[in-house]
Design a protein around this motif. Structure first.
Motif, PDB file in Angstrom:
ATOM      1  N   SER A  29       0.666  -1.309  -0.101  1.00 26.40           N
ATOM      2  CA  SER A  29      -0.084   0.175   0.076  1.00 26.40           C
ATOM      3  C   SER A  29       0.859   1.171  -0.114  1.00 26.40           C
ATOM      4  O   SER A  29       2.075   1.427   0.713  1.00 26.40           O
ATOM      5  N   PRO A  30       0.479   2.300  -0.870  1.00 26.16           N
ATOM      6  CA  PRO A  30       1.390   3.504  -0.775  1.00 26.16           C
ATOM      7  C   PRO A  30       1.323   4.124   0.573  1.00 26.16           C
ATOM      8  O   PRO A  30       2.183   4.784   1.086  1.00 26.16           O
ATOM      9  N   VAL A  31       0.276   4.021   1.472  1.00 29.34           N
ATOM     10  CA  VAL A  31       0.066   4.585   2.588  1.00 29.34           C
ATOM     11  C   VAL A  31       1.017   3.795   3.648  1.00 29.34           C
ATOM     12  O   VAL A  31       1.921   4.530   4.511  1.00 29.34           O
ATOM     13  N   GLU A  32       1.239   2.460   3.397  1.00 30.96           N
ATOM     14  CA  GLU A  32       2.118   1.636   4.035  1.00 30.96           C
ATOM     15  C   GLU A  32       3.491   2.151   3.894  1.00 30.96           C
ATOM     16  O   GLU A  32       4.130   2.226   5.097  1.00 30.96           O
ATOM     17  N   ASP A  33       3.791   2.164   2.942  1.00 28.68           N
ATOM     18  CA  ASP A  33       5.114   2.664   2.390  1.00 28.68           C
ATOM     19  C   ASP A  33       5.429   3.912   2.958  1.00 28.68           C
ATOM     20  O   ASP A  33       6.593   4.202   3.433  1.00 28.68           O
ATOM     21  N   ALA A  34       4.793   5.026   3.003  1.00 32.68           N
ATOM     22  CA  ALA A  34       4.711   6.344   3.530  1.00 32.68           C
ATOM     23  C   ALA A  34       5.081   6.341   4.918  1.00 32.68           C
ATOM     24  O   ALA A  34       5.690   7.184   5.391  1.00 32.68           O
ATOM     25  N   VAL A  35       4.440   5.334   5.551  1.00 28.86           N
ATOM     26  CA  VAL A  35       4.677   5.216   7.172  1.00 28.86           C
ATOM     27  C   VAL A  35       5.814   4.496   7.393  1.00 28.86           C
ATOM     28  O   VAL A  35       6.601   4.943   8.332  1.00 28.86           O
ATOM     29  N   ALA A  36       5.947   3.537   6.784  1.00 27.54           N
ATOM     30  CA  ALA A  36       7.152   2.297   7.284  1.00 27.54           C
ATOM     31  C   ALA A  36       8.449   2.764   6.834  1.00 27.54           C
ATOM     32  O   ALA A  36       9.400   2.682   7.372  1.00 27.54           O
ATOM     33  N   TYR A  37       8.417   3.505   5.572  1.00 27.69           N
ATOM     34  CA  TYR A  37       9.835   3.725   5.044  1.00 27.69           C
ATOM     35  C   TYR A  37      10.809   4.867   5.989  1.00 27.69           C
ATOM     36  O   TYR A  37      11.674   4.409   6.253  1.00 27.69           O
ATOM     37  N   PRO A  38      10.068   5.690   6.440  1.00 25.69           N
ATOM     38  CA  PRO A  38      10.997   6.663   7.373  1.00 25.69           C
ATOM     39  C   PRO A  38      11.320   6.168   8.644  1.00 25.69           C
ATOM     40  O   PRO A  38      12.319   6.124   9.262  1.00 25.69           O
ATOM     41  N   ILE A  39      10.515   5.209   9.128  1.00 23.67           N
ATOM     42  CA  ILE A  39      10.773   4.385  10.385  1.00 23.67           C
ATOM     43  C   ILE A  39      12.073   3.638   9.952  1.00 23.67           C
ATOM     44  O   ILE A  39      12.826   3.556  11.145  1.00 23.67           O
ATOM     45  N   TYR A  40      12.046   2.696   8.987  1.00 18.76           N
ATOM     46  CA  TYR A  40      13.051   1.929   8.743  1.00 18.76           C
ATOM     47  C   TYR A  40      14.506   2.827   8.350  1.00 18.76           C
ATOM     48  O   TYR A  40      15.551   2.402   9.128  1.00 18.76           O
ATOM     49  N   GLU A  41      14.122   3.980   7.924  1.00 21.37           N
ATOM     50  CA  GLU A  41      15.523   4.793   7.728  1.00 21.37           C
ATOM     51  C   GLU A  41      15.837   5.271   9.222  1.00 21.37           C
ATOM     52  O   GLU A  41      17.351   5.240   9.116  1.00 21.37           O
ATOM     53  N   ARG A  42      15.117   5.659   9.829  1.00 14.66           N
ATOM     54  CA  ARG A  42      15.495   6.161  11.245  1.00 14.66           C
ATOM     55  C   ARG A  42      16.189   4.923  12.162  1.00 14.66           C
ATOM     56  O   ARG A  42      17.145   4.857  12.737  1.00 14.66           O
ATOM     57  N   LEU A  43      15.785   3.691  11.917  1.00 19.17           N
ATOM     58  CA  LEU A  43      16.388   2.497  12.657  1.00 19.17           C
ATOM     59  C   LEU A  43      17.782   2.208  11.786  1.00 19.17           C
ATOM     60  O   LEU A  43      18.665   1.974  12.637  1.00 19.17           O
ATOM     61  N   ILE A  44      17.834   2.389  10.468  1.00 23.50           N
ATOM     62  CA  ILE A  44      19.106   2.235   9.819  1.00 23.50           C
ATOM     63  C   ILE A  44      20.246   3.246  10.511  1.00 23.50           C
ATOM     64  O   ILE A  44      21.427   2.769  10.966  1.00 23.50           O
ATOM     65  N   ALA A  45      19.871   4.345  10.923  1.00 26.07           N
ATOM     66  CA  ALA A  45      20.889   5.427  11.404  1.00 26.07           C
ATOM     67  C   ALA A  45      21.029   5.226  12.712  1.00 26.07           C
ATOM     68  O   ALA A  45      22.028   5.294  13.214  1.00 26.07           O
TER      69      ALA A  45
END
Length: 284
Positions: free
Chosen positions: A33-49
């Motif tokens: 879902s584009p909504v799922e991507d919009a929510v999950a991707y920044p959280i993943y990026e923060r996790l990587i950092a």
């Protein structure tokens, strides 16, 4: 009767078949879902950092690469030295090789795909990886022995300072559906321990934009409310007949999802949120 892993493999062999007409390729690459991507991707990026994961310049493995959702996520934001996608469905590998022929990875990144089953006790030695992404895979392995083998293989493939990031729900009770064996948090952690892994972090994501498998009970209860909310979200986006309207709908629904997550994070531990989670595993 609930599906076995072989049943699921047969489904995805059909699902990921490359199109005969290259013009249809884009439609085969749409999964989440584009909504799922919009929510999950920044959280993943923060996790990587936050975990200082060596993605740029590192070796990255995407397990269950499917239609390439996480492959594209990684390539759009990072430049791994090597990015390998594996899937137990040969059609997935064929589809992504077709897609790779239409695009180019960032300079300095070696992109490749291979057919491989993480539940295979004789899985070839692929080397050690700084990040192993396992998106929506482990709960599609219903058999206990195969699940244990998958975790053992993941531990073996992880570099000493590397991490595994898997999408899980971690309910208090195991939820068995036709497609999924959503193991409870206690069984999941015990299986990780047996494989030589430990849970290093949990990040809740996708409150409304994903199946509410973190909720116990029948669909006639609270789970049913979540299912209806998700159905209405999809209908709302589908009703938009132009790109700006669809973008507005996606952003609105993502903001609602983010607000619900933020409210709950102040009051509830991430593991207790009904949302899907990004779970970080490290070698014990």
């Amino acid at each position: 009767m609930p599906m076995t892993q072989d049943d699921i493999r047969r489904h995805y062999e059909h699902q990921w078949q490359p199109p005969e007409d290259p013009a249809d390729l884009a439609s085969r690459l749409t999964y989440s879902s584009p909504v799922e991507d919009a929510v999950a991707y920044p959280i993943y990026e923060r996790l990587i950092a936050d975990h200082r994961l060596r993605v740029d310049g590192g070796r990255v493995l995407d397990v269950g690469c499917g239609c390439g959702r996480w492959i594209r996520f990684l390539l759009e934001r990072h430049v791994p030295r090597e990015l390998l996608g594996i899937d137990f469905a040969a059609s997935s590998v064929q589809l992504l090789e077709q897609w790779a022929g239409t695009t180019a990875p960032p300079a300095g990144c070696e992109l490749s795909f291979a057919t491989a089953d993480i539940t295979d006790p004789d899985l070839p030695d692929l080397g050690r990886f700084d990040l192993i992404n396992v998106g929506n895979v482990l709960f599609h392995i219903p058999e206990t022995e195969k699940f244990a083998t998958a975790l053992t293989n993941l531990a073996r493939l992880t570099a000493p300072d590397g991490r595994i990031v898997t999408t899980e729900y971690l309910p208090r009770r195991t939820v068995r559906t036709d497609w999924m064996m959503v193991r409870d948090r206690y069984a999941f952690e015990a299986a990780c321990t047996d494989a030589g892994l430990r849970i290093a972090d949990i990040r809740a994501s996708c409150f409304f934009a994903n199946d509410p498998m973190g909720l116990d009970g029948p669909d006639s209860g609270v789970r049913g409310h979540f299912h209806r909310a998700r159905a209405n979200m999809r209908a709302f986006i589908a009703a938009m007949d132009d790109a700006p309207s669809r973008a507005f709908a996606v952003n609105l629904l993502a903001d609602i999802d983010r607000a619900a997550l933020a409210f709950c994070r102040e009051r509830i531990a991430p593991i207790d949120l009904p949302s899907q989670k990004l779970v970080v595993l490290a070698r014990a």
